[in-house]
Design an enzyme around this catalytic site. Structure first.
Site, mmCIF file in Angstrom:
data_model
loop_
_atom_site.group_PDB
_atom_site.id
_atom_site.type_symbol
_atom_site.label_atom_id
_atom_site.label_comp_id
_atom_site.label_asym_id
_atom_site.label_seq_id
_atom_site.Cartn_x
_atom_site.Cartn_y
_atom_site.Cartn_z
ATOM 1 N N TYR A 208 0.839 -1.197 0.077
ATOM 2 C CA TYR A 208 -0.090 -0.177 0.120
ATOM 3 C C TYR A 208 0.824 1.149 -0.002
ATOM 4 C CZ TYR A 208 -3.668 3.389 1.258
ATOM 5 O OH TYR A 208 -4.369 4.500 1.449
ATOM 6 N N ARG A 243 -5.682 -1.663 -0.045
ATOM 7 C CA ARG A 243 -6.702 -1.460 0.681
ATOM 8 C C ARG A 243 -7.734 -2.430 0.510
ATOM 9 N NH1 ARG A 243 -4.767 1.559 4.129
ATOM 10 N NH2 ARG A 243 -5.645 3.601 4.725
ATOM 11 N N TYR A 325 -0.734 -2.462 9.889
ATOM 12 C CA TYR A 325 -1.811 -2.693 10.446
ATOM 13 C C TYR A 325 -1.612 -3.360 11.831
ATOM 14 C CZ TYR A 325 -4.017 -0.927 6.178
ATOM 15 O OH TYR A 325 -4.420 -0.004 5.052
#
Length: 358
Positions: A208, A243, A325
């Site tokens: 990303y 995403r 994340y």
């Protein structure tokens, strides 16, 4: 009855989607902690709120059910039931999303996308608009299919995600975080360029971070120049890189990368141990060895690209402290065959391209 049901369902689904989307945005943007909220009796709380909304639906459709309990006229009872549904569904959406850890947020986004479709579908029935109902159903089913694909790719249970339990499984008491040994070493643009020029087999693994930096065109030029030199250059794409699935494929296609140079994880994962140099650009969780080695990690069990098996790995990062994340440092950064090249992905890739040309 059909119209009243559509009104209530649109309010309920809309409340869950709206509040859940805010929480998902907060976690993805770093405004909220990526850790999963673990309130005591989490599942019981969710069931209780669902039960409240079910009772609210019954009283909304038939206000006389609450006529003996409250001194209100039927219209007021119906309005109170609808208001309660909006408030409780928002709290439910907040709790469901907050109970899911940061690594699973991309999956949550697809679930919320599906929910928004079903809310739109209910609005279509409410307004007697077949086109609106059909578009909503299309969005709902598309989001559901995408959710299933991402859950399969990440080794997650679909039901657990929907019920707000993904990423919050209780770890065995004997589990503890694996200690990272070694030091993080950095490289220069010239060092990486020299390694690429000497290598025969090169794999580029984008994430990303590449999309955020808009560095796909520079990467495409690097791959094209290396291939023109007779080197075997390929791109390895994780199913949930970016995403959502396919984002990196679209970016590379936009930059003119031939389709025969782009490989999915299951097609290329066994080739890393025969690869001289691997470039990891803006990826973290999808290439983390913790998913296989650290049972205490929130992404443990998720299939990842085994880039650390390459002869030499160069990880392009904006800064050492940046994490994915999962909110933890990637263990491959500490391995002897890994060096970190710091800087903006686009600027670094452009510098690499210029160094290769020189």
């Amino acid at each position: 009855t059909g119209i009243l049901t559509s009104i209530y369902l649109a309010t309920f689904i809309g409340g869950v989607t709206f509040a859940g989307s805010i929480v998902a945005f907060g976690k993805l943007s770093g405004m909220m902690s990526p850790s999963a909220l673990q309130l005591p009796g989490r599942d019981q709380l969710n069931l209780g709120m669902l039960a409240m909304c079910a009772v609210g639906l019954a009283t909304f459709l038939n206000p006389e059910l609450a006529g003996n309990l409250v001194a209100m006229d039927p219209n007021s009872i119906g309005l109170a039931s609808l208001t309660m549904a909006g408030v409780v569904s928002a709290v439910l959406g907040w709790h469901l999303t907050a109970s899911i850890g940061g690594p699973d947020m991309p999956v949550v986004i697809t679930v919320l996308n599906s929910y928004s479709g079903w809310a739109l579908c209910a609005e279509g029935f409410l307004l007697s608009n077949p086109l609106l109902a059909q578009v909503g159903a299309l969005i709902g089913f598309s989001g559901a299919i995408l959710t299933w694909i991402m859950c399969e790719a990440m080794g997650r249970d679909v039901v657990s995600v929907i019920l707000g339990g993904a990423g919050t499984a209780v770890k065995p008491s004997h589990d503890h975080a694996v200690e990272m040994e070694g030091e993080i070493t950095t490289a220069t643009v010239d060092t990486v360029a020299e390694a690429l020029l000497e290598a025969k087999n090169v794999i580029i693994t984008p994430g990303y971070g590449l999309a955020v930096a808009h560095g796909q065109f520079a990467v495409a030029e690097i791959a094209t120049k290396l291939k023109a030199m007779g080197k075997n250059v390929r791109f390895a794409i994780h199913p949930v890189a970016g995403r959502m699935p396919g984002q990196l494929n679209v970016l590379l296609a936009e930059a003119g990368v031939p389709y025969d140079m782009v490989f999915e994880m299951e097609e290329i994962n066994d080739d890393f141990d025969r690869t001289d140099v691997t470039l990891v650009i803006g990826a973290s969780d999808t290439v983390s060895s913790a998913a296989e080695d650290d049972p205490s990690c929130s992404i443990y069990g998720m299939p990842v690209l085994r880039v650390w098996k390459s002869g030499h790995v160069f990880v392009l990062k904006r800064s050492i402290g940046n994490t994915g994340y999962a909110g933890m440092q990637n263990p491959i950064l500490f391995k002897d065959n890994t060096d970190v090249l710091l800087g903006d992905a686009k600027e670094t890739c452009e510098a690499l391209r210029n160094a290769i040309e020189a």
